[in-house]
Enzyme design. Structure first.
Site, PDB file in Angstrom:
ATOM      1  N   GLY A  73       0.823  -1.209   0.000  1.00  0.00           N
ATOM      2  CA  GLY A  73       0.000   0.000   0.000  1.00  0.00           C
ATOM      3  C   GLY A  73       0.854   1.255   0.000  1.00  0.00           C
ATOM      4  O   GLY A  73       0.530   2.244  -0.673  1.00  0.00           O
ATOM      5  N   ASN A 153      -7.626   4.072   9.367  1.00  0.00           N
ATOM      6  CA  ASN A 153      -7.146   2.835   9.987  1.00  0.00           C
ATOM      7  C   ASN A 153      -7.365   2.801  11.494  1.00  0.00           C
ATOM      8  O   ASN A 153      -7.467   1.732  12.077  1.00  0.00           O
ATOM      9  CB  ASN A 153      -5.666   2.602   9.661  1.00  0.00           C
ATOM     10  CG  ASN A 153      -4.827   3.849   9.750  1.00  0.00           C
ATOM     11  OD1 ASN A 153      -5.161   4.885   9.175  1.00  0.00           O
ATOM     12  ND2 ASN A 153      -3.738   3.770  10.480  1.00  0.00           N
ATOM     13  N   GLN A 181      -7.733   0.348   3.986  1.00  0.00           N
ATOM     14  CA  GLN A 181      -8.545  -0.184   5.083  1.00  0.00           C
ATOM     15  C   GLN A 181      -9.980  -0.488   4.678  1.00  0.00           C
ATOM     16  O   GLN A 181     -10.695  -1.155   5.413  1.00  0.00           O
ATOM     17  CB  GLN A 181      -8.563   0.804   6.259  1.00  0.00           C
ATOM     18  CG  GLN A 181      -7.233   0.910   6.974  1.00  0.00           C
ATOM     19  CD  GLN A 181      -6.851  -0.372   7.728  1.00  0.00           C
ATOM     20  OE1 GLN A 181      -7.696  -1.220   8.013  1.00  0.00           O
ATOM     21  NE2 GLN A 181      -5.576  -0.507   8.058  1.00  0.00           N
ATOM     22  N   HIS A 205      -2.246  -7.447   2.475  1.00  0.00           N
ATOM     23  CA  HIS A 205      -2.258  -8.029   3.820  1.00  0.00           C
ATOM     24  C   HIS A 205      -3.371  -7.506   4.718  1.00  0.00           C
ATOM     25  O   HIS A 205      -3.551  -7.996   5.824  1.00  0.00           O
ATOM     26  CB  HIS A 205      -0.887  -7.898   4.495  1.00  0.00           C
ATOM     27  CG  HIS A 205      -0.513  -6.531   4.983  1.00  0.00           C
ATOM     28  ND1 HIS A 205      -0.558  -6.204   6.314  1.00  0.00           N
ATOM     29  CD2 HIS A 205      -0.055  -5.446   4.346  1.00  0.00           C
ATOM     30  CE1 HIS A 205      -0.132  -4.948   6.464  1.00  0.00           C
ATOM     31  NE2 HIS A 205       0.181  -4.478   5.294  1.00  0.00           N
ATOM     32  N   CYS A 330       1.564   1.217  13.196  1.00  0.00           N
ATOM     33  CA  CYS A 330       2.857   1.814  12.867  1.00  0.00           C
ATOM     34  C   CYS A 330       3.386   2.672  14.009  1.00  0.00           C
ATOM     35  O   CYS A 330       4.554   3.025  14.021  1.00  0.00           O
ATOM     36  CB  CYS A 330       2.747   2.637  11.602  1.00  0.00           C
ATOM     37  SG  CYS A 330       2.023   1.689  10.275  1.00  0.00           S
TER      38      CYS A 330
HETATM   39  N1  PLP Z   1      -2.649   3.092   4.202  1.00  0.00           N
HETATM   40  C1  PLP Z   1      -3.369   2.724   5.267  1.00  0.00           C
HETATM   41  C2  PLP Z   1      -4.663   3.411   5.557  1.00  0.00           C
HETATM   42  C3  PLP Z   1      -2.911   1.696   6.104  1.00  0.00           C
HETATM   43  O1  PLP Z   1      -3.630   1.345   7.166  1.00  0.00           O
HETATM   44  C4  PLP Z   1      -1.685   1.071   5.800  1.00  0.00           C
HETATM   45  C5  PLP Z   1      -1.135   0.017   6.692  1.00  0.00           C
HETATM   46  O2  PLP Z   1      -1.352   0.025   7.884  1.00  0.00           O
HETATM   47  C6  PLP Z   1      -0.976   1.490   4.657  1.00  0.00           C
HETATM   48  C7  PLP Z   1      -1.482   2.501   3.877  1.00  0.00           C
HETATM   49  C8  PLP Z   1       0.326   0.868   4.269  1.00  0.00           C
HETATM   50  O3  PLP Z   1       0.145  -0.378   3.655  1.00  0.00           O
HETATM   51  P1  PLP Z   1       1.388  -1.371   3.527  1.00  0.00           P
HETATM   52  O4  PLP Z   1       1.640  -1.929   4.890  1.00  0.00           O
HETATM   53  O5  PLP Z   1       0.942  -2.418   2.560  1.00  0.00           O
HETATM   54  O6  PLP Z   1       2.509  -0.570   2.993  1.00  0.00           O
END
Ligand code: PLP
Length: 392
Positions: A73, A153, A181, A205, A330
């Protein structure tokens, strides 16, 4: 026998569905050819890539040619934003929100620092809602791209994507949404309601495909400059030999998501609502964060005033092997309060006591019963130990 894990952290990541694992296996073993090779042995991986492209397109109401496979993502978000700065010559402004994932926020920061781009951030109210009038004022003829997440998220809030995309187009700007999400949790139809969305990001994922594979949807003819340059893969839109097995898994996960979307919005939502109501009824000084009317069906962000979210998480694990999050995955590991909850202006006594519980189609009634049983004594006990708890 060891105690089973109660996994309520599906906004952080999800388990790989058994069907997904099965679909992937041949491409990790016997079907290992490079899909770009010309001999017949490469036929199965090449066909599997196109099948997966069709499965993702079908989930989104897109055409297969509009689906670009990426590594995650975050890469998709980077590709969309960085491309807009290149293709929208002369437009030096990006508009996004202050509650985006770091994949957007830090890319905007980088573009501001190294490319001199001016970024405007839409604010949110105490429920995490955006104000369309503010968006109307900030999106101008200078704006290259408007990027607003489909769903948050942390709170699960769902944003008015159709209206925002229209505003962007009225000013000649491109529109991107980070739907990482939202996918599989709420229907997304790019052919009917969301015809003004130009770019959309997904991540495998988050919907029962493996980690390390994603999608950038790019509407046909939307101006795009590849982020990853090199070989001719993905119709010259994203270089790099395709991660065939994971892409096959993502395709199967998209098929399953389509099959289960109704369940997500009925059974999973009912479990989340039962969890929410049960916790509010048994834990004093608890409050749900977010927009209760426009929220993902699987997400509950709840704060228990006067105590620390991290202490709640540790005890949930110790008592019943419950996995949850105290904010964005994160930021777990640092005790900095979440930027999303801070943007919502939460009182500091509430800010620190927030827990995010996120369900999936694998969540059971028994999982929810267990959390409802263990949480009230955990909260009571922590409050007894807390100087703020005694004050409160
Ligand atoms: N965007 C949102 C809203 C997310 O929740 C996340 C991951 O937590 C990401 C982007 C990033 O995705 P990735 O872990 O595949 O890089």
């Amino acid at each position: 026998m060891s105690q089973p894990i109660i996994y309520l952290d599906n906004n952080a990541t999800t388990c790989v569905a058994p069907e997904v694992f099965q679909a992937m296996a041949p491409f990790l073993q016997q079907e290992y050819a490079n899909p770009s090779s010309v001999y017949p042995f490469a036929g199965a991986p090449a066909a599997a890539l196109e099948k997966a492209r069709g499965q993702v397109a079908s989930l989104l109401g897109a055409t297969p040619g509009e689906i670009v496979f990426t590594s995650c993502g975050s890469e998709s978000d980077n590709a969309a934003l960085r491309s807009a700065i290149k293709t929208q010559a002369g437009r030096r402004n990006l508009v996004t929100t202050c509650v985006e994932h770091p994949a957007i926020l830090n890319t905007c920061r980088d573009l501001a620092e190294y490319a001199g781009i001016h970024v405007d951030y839409l604010s949110v109210d105490s429920h995490g809602r955006l104000d369309l009038d503010e968006a109307r004022a900030l999106i101008t003829e200078e704006t290259a791209m408007v990027s607003v997440m489909f769903a948050n998220n942390e709170t699960g809030n769902i944003y008015p994507i159709r209206e925002l995309a229209r505003l962007a187009h009225q000013r000649g700007a491109l529109f991107h949404t980070d739907a990482v999400q939202a996918i599989g949790k709420v229907p997304i139809d790019l052919s009917k309601e969301l015809t003004e969305v130009d770019f959309l990001s997904l991540s495998g994922h988050k919907f029962h495909a493996p980690k390390g594979v994603g999608v950038l949807y790019r509407r046909s003819f939307a101006p795009f400059a590849p982020y990853l340059t090199g070989g001719h893969q993905e119709h010259m839109l994203r270089a790099g030999t395709e991660n065939v097995a994971s892409i096959v898994g993502l395709g199967e996960a998209a098929r399953l998501a389509q099959e289960h979307i109704q369940e997500e919005n009925t059974r999973v939502k009912a479990l989340r609502d039962r969890l929410q109501e049960g916790l509010l009824a048994t834990c004093p000084d608890a409050m749900v964060n977010g927009d209760l009317e426009h929220r993902l069906p699987n997400t509950l962000n709840i704060c228990f005033k006067y105590i620390e979210g991290e202490s709640i998480l540790l005890r949930l694990w110790d008592r019943a092997r419950v996995c949850a999050s105290s904010g964005s995955a994160c930021t777990t590991g640092s005790l900095e309060p979440s930027h999303v909850l801070r943007a919502m202006g939460l009182d500091y006594k509430a800010l620190h006591g927030t827990v995010r519980l996120s369900l999936s189609r694998y969540t059971t009634d028994q999982d929810i019963d267990t959390v409802l049983e263990v949480m009230p004594p955990i909260i009571r006990n922590l409050r007894d130990l807390s100087p703020f708890g005694r004050e409160g």
